[in-house]
Motif scaffolding. Structure first.
Motif, short mmCIF file in Angstrom:
data_model
loop_
_atom_site.label_atom_id
_atom_site.label_comp_id
_atom_site.label_asym_id
_atom_site.label_seq_id
_atom_site.Cartn_x
_atom_site.Cartn_y
_atom_site.Cartn_z
N LEU A 226 21.80 45.12 48.82
CA LEU A 226 21.14 45.07 47.51
C LEU A 226 19.92 45.98 47.46
O LEU A 226 19.58 46.52 46.39
CB LEU A 226 20.74 43.63 47.19
N ARG A 227 19.22 46.14 48.59
CA ARG A 227 18.08 47.05 48.61
C ARG A 227 18.53 48.48 48.29
O ARG A 227 17.90 49.17 47.48
CB ARG A 227 17.40 47.00 49.98
N ASP A 228 19.59 48.92 48.91
CA ASP A 228 20.12 50.26 48.62
C ASP A 228 20.59 50.36 47.17
O ASP A 228 20.36 51.37 46.49
CB ASP A 228 21.28 50.57 49.57
N GLN A 229 21.26 49.31 46.70
CA GLN A 229 21.73 49.33 45.31
C GLN A 229 20.56 49.38 44.34
O GLN A 229 20.63 50.08 43.31
CB GLN A 229 22.57 48.09 45.03
N LEU A 230 19.48 48.67 44.65
CA LEU A 230 18.32 48.68 43.78
C LEU A 230 17.68 50.06 43.73
O LEU A 230 17.30 50.55 42.66
CB LEU A 230 17.30 47.63 44.26
N GLN A 231 17.57 50.71 44.87
CA GLN A 231 17.01 52.06 44.90
C GLN A 231 17.87 53.02 44.09
O GLN A 231 17.37 53.84 43.32
CB GLN A 231 16.88 52.54 46.34
N GLU A 232 19.17 52.91 44.25
CA GLU A 232 20.07 53.78 43.48
C GLU A 232 19.94 53.51 42.00
O GLU A 232 19.94 54.44 41.18
CB GLU A 232 21.50 53.56 43.95
N VAL A 403 20.08 43.80 39.59
CA VAL A 403 20.10 44.04 41.03
C VAL A 403 18.77 43.61 41.65
O VAL A 403 18.73 43.00 42.72
CB VAL A 403 20.41 45.51 41.33
N ARG A 404 17.68 43.89 40.93
CA ARG A 404 16.37 43.52 41.45
C ARG A 404 16.23 42.00 41.52
O ARG A 404 15.73 41.45 42.51
CB ARG A 404 15.28 44.09 40.55
N THR A 405 16.71 41.29 40.46
CA THR A 405 16.62 39.82 40.46
C THR A 405 17.43 39.22 41.61
O THR A 405 16.96 38.32 42.33
CB THR A 405 17.13 39.27 39.12
N LEU A 406 18.68 39.71 41.78
CA LEU A 406 19.52 39.21 42.86
C LEU A 406 18.91 39.53 44.22
O LEU A 406 18.90 38.69 45.13
CB LEU A 406 20.93 39.81 42.74
N GLU A 408 15.74 39.97 44.91
CA GLU A 408 14.56 39.13 45.16
C GLU A 408 14.97 37.69 45.48
O GLU A 408 14.37 37.04 46.34
CB GLU A 408 13.65 39.17 43.93
N THR A 409 16.04 37.18 44.80
CA THR A 409 16.49 35.81 45.06
C THR A 409 17.03 35.67 46.48
O THR A 409 16.68 34.74 47.22
CB THR A 409 17.57 35.41 44.04
N LEU A 410 17.93 36.60 46.86
CA LEU A 410 18.51 36.52 48.19
C LEU A 410 17.46 36.79 49.27
O LEU A 410 17.53 36.20 50.36
CB LEU A 410 19.67 37.50 48.32
N LEU A 411 16.51 37.63 48.97
CA LEU A 411 15.46 37.89 49.94
C LEU A 411 14.63 36.63 50.17
O LEU A 411 14.30 36.29 51.32
CB LEU A 411 14.57 39.03 49.45
N ALA A 412 14.34 35.92 49.09
CA ALA A 412 13.59 34.67 49.23
C ALA A 412 14.41 33.61 49.98
O ALA A 412 13.89 32.88 50.83
CB ALA A 412 13.19 34.14 47.85
N ARG A 413 15.74 33.54 49.67
CA ARG A 413 16.60 32.58 50.36
C ARG A 413 16.74 32.93 51.84
O ARG A 413 16.77 32.05 52.71
CB ARG A 413 17.99 32.54 49.69
N PHE A 414 16.78 34.22 52.15
CA PHE A 414 16.86 34.67 53.54
C PHE A 414 15.62 34.22 54.31
O PHE A 414 15.70 33.77 55.46
CB PHE A 414 17.02 36.18 53.58
N LYS A 415 14.48 34.33 53.66
CA LYS A 415 13.25 33.89 54.31
C LYS A 415 13.26 32.38 54.55
O LYS A 415 12.81 31.88 55.58
CB LYS A 415 12.05 34.29 53.47
N GLN A 416 13.83 31.62 53.56
CA GLN A 416 13.91 30.16 53.72
C GLN A 416 14.83 29.78 54.87
O GLN A 416 14.46 28.95 55.73
CB GLN A 416 14.42 29.52 52.43
N THR A 417 16.04 30.34 54.89
CA THR A 417 16.99 29.99 55.95
C THR A 417 16.47 30.41 57.31
O THR A 417 16.71 29.73 58.32
CB THR A 417 18.35 30.64 55.68
N SER A 418 15.77 31.54 57.36
CA SER A 418 15.20 31.96 58.64
C SER A 418 14.14 30.96 59.10
O SER A 418 14.00 30.68 60.29
CB SER A 418 14.58 33.36 58.49
N THR A 419 13.41 30.41 58.14
CA THR A 419 12.40 29.41 58.49
C THR A 419 13.05 28.10 58.93
O THR A 419 12.58 27.43 59.86
CB THR A 419 11.48 29.16 57.28
N ASN A 420 14.19 27.70 58.27
CA ASN A 420 14.87 26.44 58.59
C ASN A 420 15.62 26.50 59.91
O ASN A 420 15.93 25.45 60.49
CB ASN A 420 15.85 26.07 57.48
N GLN A 421 15.98 27.68 60.37
CA GLN A 421 16.79 27.80 61.57
C GLN A 421 16.06 27.20 62.77
O GLN A 421 14.93 27.55 63.07
CB GLN A 421 17.14 29.26 61.84
N GLY A 422 16.75 26.28 63.42
CA GLY A 422 16.17 25.64 64.59
C GLY A 422 15.58 24.28 64.31
O GLY A 422 15.23 23.56 65.26
#
Length: 738
Positions: A226-232, A403-406, A408-422
């Motif tokens: 999505l980062r690449d898609q947003l830049q494009e 693309v930017r909204t998606l 940002e949403t997935l980026l925030a969710r990625f940060k959450q799951t990374s925090t929950n891991q373990g």
């Protein structure tokens, strides 16, 4: 005789067959089959006790797991794999998970149960495998010689064996799950119960770990995409703006800003033009009305005109002064007038210049306004083009925004799951570990004995029911009338059951009748005689054919005994032996007869010569030895004449005929009798045989008086023959004398 008499004696109405349940019938049936019931029940009880004594003691260990409806919130973020909702269906589902083969396979792997001979008969050191699997007694094959399919089969067999000792259940309607494991080794039972509980929780955690890990991997890759898609997408928006002159500043495009400025300038130019035109028009109107221009607004405000007017006023005063002193022709006056005229011409010239300046200014204003209007029109055309291009720009912008909204949403969710891991938590917890049991749970002698008694009662009842269903004979009066649809004439008891005192084995029933005419045995024949004689209401019954469906049913003995009983009572009775094959009457005679029925029919001997006197006063028309003949003697005119003579000479004529199913003679002779009596041996003669015999008599004008049961055991019938008169034999036997 009525040709349809036998056919009209049909089965009782359906109401009789479907009568209400009678407990006495059930009790009588049970008493009749008591020995069978006791034997079957005893076998079942002994089998259960033997099984209990030889069964290996087994121990049951119990662990308890609770689905935890409370969850710890270390972070205020939702987990990748949500917790289990605490409803009934979920608890039942988790019970099935605990019973699953996958969990059992993990227990096998963790505890190395595939090496335990109890679960794996192929394990080294196994002696024929488990006692529950005696058919697996072959030695373990070397692993190198076992095919992959065989290895898989053995692994599945071990899992099956492990699951046999497992029992998982929900405790009532709670969130508590009880895990029971049964094993001959108490310590192993506790170990296995705890292993199932622990691995169940581990499997829940691993499922959450795997789900979080998979989610992080997917989110990481997806965020990069999505980062690449947003830049494009954003680059496409900017390139399109540049290509279509859609550059903007402070929220508006350059064209829009240009149009805004031009519109302002155009409005100002038009206002100035209107003002200039108005001044010019006013000045022209004043000149047209004859004004010298001095009253024109611009002239009034012009400094030059004001200066010239000041000079004119001074010169005009000078002229007036000179005219008053010198006269009109004075040179100074003329000079002063010329100077005054010069000043007026200068004023007019200045006014003309002012009017000319107004016209020029008005012309310039009009040109400026027209130029500004043209610029505005040009800019509007450019704006229209920009607006058309902005449609595509809006599409590109929306795509970039989505693309930017998606992203940002997935980026925030990625940060959450990374925090929950373990920090994942299981949805259940072990509330009670299994302890080593001190007492065996199996076998339970008291329980097995109770179950054995229940099984014994059930098996005995089933045996009784099967025996009753499979029974072929008839027991009681009710059964005769219900199953055959014919009247019940009576019963002929066994002499041994009817006699009160012991009798000699050589004593025949016929001899006993003469010795004991008032006995119950003799009374049974008197009852039979009354039932036969009154079977046809309003018609005499003199010739009676006595028959049966099969041999060995006591037909001849019954006929001879009935004749002796009636003769002893004063009746003139004759017995005609009509069984050409066996001539069973002859065994009651003192000496074999030399002439008999066939000789009378053939005219060789007279009736009186053939008749034999019995001790009771009855007459016997026997069959001489070797009297069988293939000719039809019973349907001959001679037989009809003989029966007519017997009717006229005797009160009762008893025809001892052959069995219906064996010999056809009885079917020929039966139409000549006033009534046919069907005999059936108690408990022995199959109902099917009786019905088949009766069917041979249908439609031939034969009157079947009814059915009598022979060789009835009065003692047994008095115990369980409910529905029969002999059931009450003990109550009325005192009326009989021996």
């Amino acid at each position: 005789m009525d040709g349809s008499a036998f056919e009209t004696r049909s089965a009782p109405a359906p109401e009789a067959e479907t009568a209400s349940f009678d407990l006495n019938v059930l009790i009588a049936t049970f008493r009749r089959r008591l020995r069978l019931f006791a034997a079957v029940a005893l076998v079942v009880v002994v089998a259960v006790m033997l099984y209990t004594l030889q069964e290996t003691p087994r121990y049951t260990a119990t662990a308890q797991v609770m689905l935890d409806v409370r969850t710890e919130q270390v972070t205020d973020m939702s987990a990748v794999l949500s917790g289990l909702p605490a409803d009934s269906s979920v608890v039942d589902t988790e019970v099935e998970v605990l019973r699953s083969r996958s969990l059992a396979a993990r227990v096998v792997k963790q505890l190395h149960l595939d090496e335990d001979p109890y679960f794996n008969p192929y394990a080294p050191g196994a002696r024929g495998g488990r006692s529950l699997l005696p058919f697996l007694k072959k030695a373990a094959a070397p692993s190198a010689q076992v095919s992959p399919i065989e290895q898989q089969r053995r692994a599945e067999m071990v899992v099956d064996n492990v699951l046999q000792g497992l029992k998982v259940r929900r405790s009532g309607l709670t969130y508590l799950i009880v895990i029971d494991y049964t094993h001959p080794d108490a310590a192993q039972a506790a170990k296995l119960a705890n292993a199932f509980a622990d691995l169940y929780l581990t499997e829940q955690l691993e499922a959450k770990f795997d789900a979080t890990k998979s989610a992080n991997e997917w989110l990481d890759g997806r965020v990069a995409e999505l980062r690449d898609q947003l830049q494009e997408a954003e680059a496409a928006v900017q390139q399109y703006k540049i290509a279509n002159n859609l550059l903007s500043a402070e929220g508006a495009t350059l064209t829009e800003q240009e149009i805004s400025g031009l519109n302002t300038q155009l409005a100002t130019a038009r206002a100035e033009q209107a003002e200039t035109d108005a001044r010019l028009a006013t000045a022209r109107n004043q000149l047209a009305r004859g004004s010298n221009g001095e009253d024109v607004g611009e002239a009034l405000t012009s400094p030059v005109v004001q200066q010239l007017r000041k000079q004119r006023a001074e010169k005009s005063a000078e002229v007036a002064d000179l005219a008053g002193r010198y006269g009109d022709r004075h040179p100074d006056l003329l000079k002063a007038k010329r100077e005054l005229a010069d000043i007026d011409s200068q004023i007019q010239a200045e006014i003309g210049r002012i009017i000319s300046a107004l016209e020029a200014k008005a012309q310039v204003s009009r040109q400026r306004t027209n130029s500004m209007a043209g610029s505005v029109a040009s800019s509007r055309g450019a704006l229209a083009g920009n607006n058309r291009a902005s449609i595509r720009l809006g599409e590109l912008q929306r795509k970039a925004d989505s693309v930017r909204t998606l992203y940002e949403t997935l980026l925030a969710r990625f940060k959450q799951t990374s925090t929950n891991q373990g920090i994942e938590q299981a949805d259940a917890r072990v509330v009670s570990k299994a302890k080593i049991p001190t007492r065996p749970s199996y076998p339970k002698p008291s329980l097995n004995l109770a179950l054995g008694m229940i099984m014994a009662l059930g098996a005995g009842a089933v045996a009784v029911v099967l025996a009753e269903v499979l029974v072929a004979g008839l027991f009681t009066e009710d059964e005769v009338e219900r199953r055959l649809g014919l009247p019940y004439l009576g019963s002929v008891p066994l002499l041994s059951s009817a006699a009160e005192a012991k009798i000699s084995r050589t004593t025949s029933p016929a001899d006993y009748l003469l010795a004991k005419p008032l006995s119950s045995f003799a009374e049974s024949f008197r009852k039979l005689r009354a039932a036969i004689l009154f079977s046809k209401v309003g018609e005499p019954t003199k010739v009676i054919a006595i028959t049966s469906s099969l041999p060995g049913e006591g037909k001849t003995t019954t006929t001879f005994s009935l004749a002796r009983t009636l003769a002893s009572a004063g009746s003139n009775v004759v017995i005609v032996d009509c069984d050409l094959r066996q001539s069973a009457i002859n065994r009651f005679l003192k000496a074999p007869p030399s002439v008999g029925l066939l000789e009378v029919l053939n005219g060789v001997a007279t009736l009186d010569q053939a008749l034999i006197d019995d001790a009771s006063g009855a007459k016997i028309l026997p069959l001489a030895k070797a009297a069988y003949t293939p000719r039809d003697v019973f349907g001959s005119p001679a037989m009809h004449r003989l029966l007519a003579e017997l009717r006229s000479r005797f009160d009762l004529v008893l025809l001892d005929t052959a069995p219906l199913l064996a010999i056809a003679d009885t079917r020929v002779l039966a139409p000549s009798a006033d009534a046919v009596v069907m005999l059936a041996r108690w408990k022995k003669t199959p109902v099917k045989a009786i019905l088949s015999a009766l069917s041979l008599l249908k439609g031939r004008g034969i009157f079947v008086a009814g059915v009598a049961l022979t060789q009835v055991d009065l003692k047994a019938q008095s115990r369980y023959g409910y529905g029969d008169a002999n059931y009450y034999y003990k109550s009325y036997r005192k009326y009989y004398a021996e």
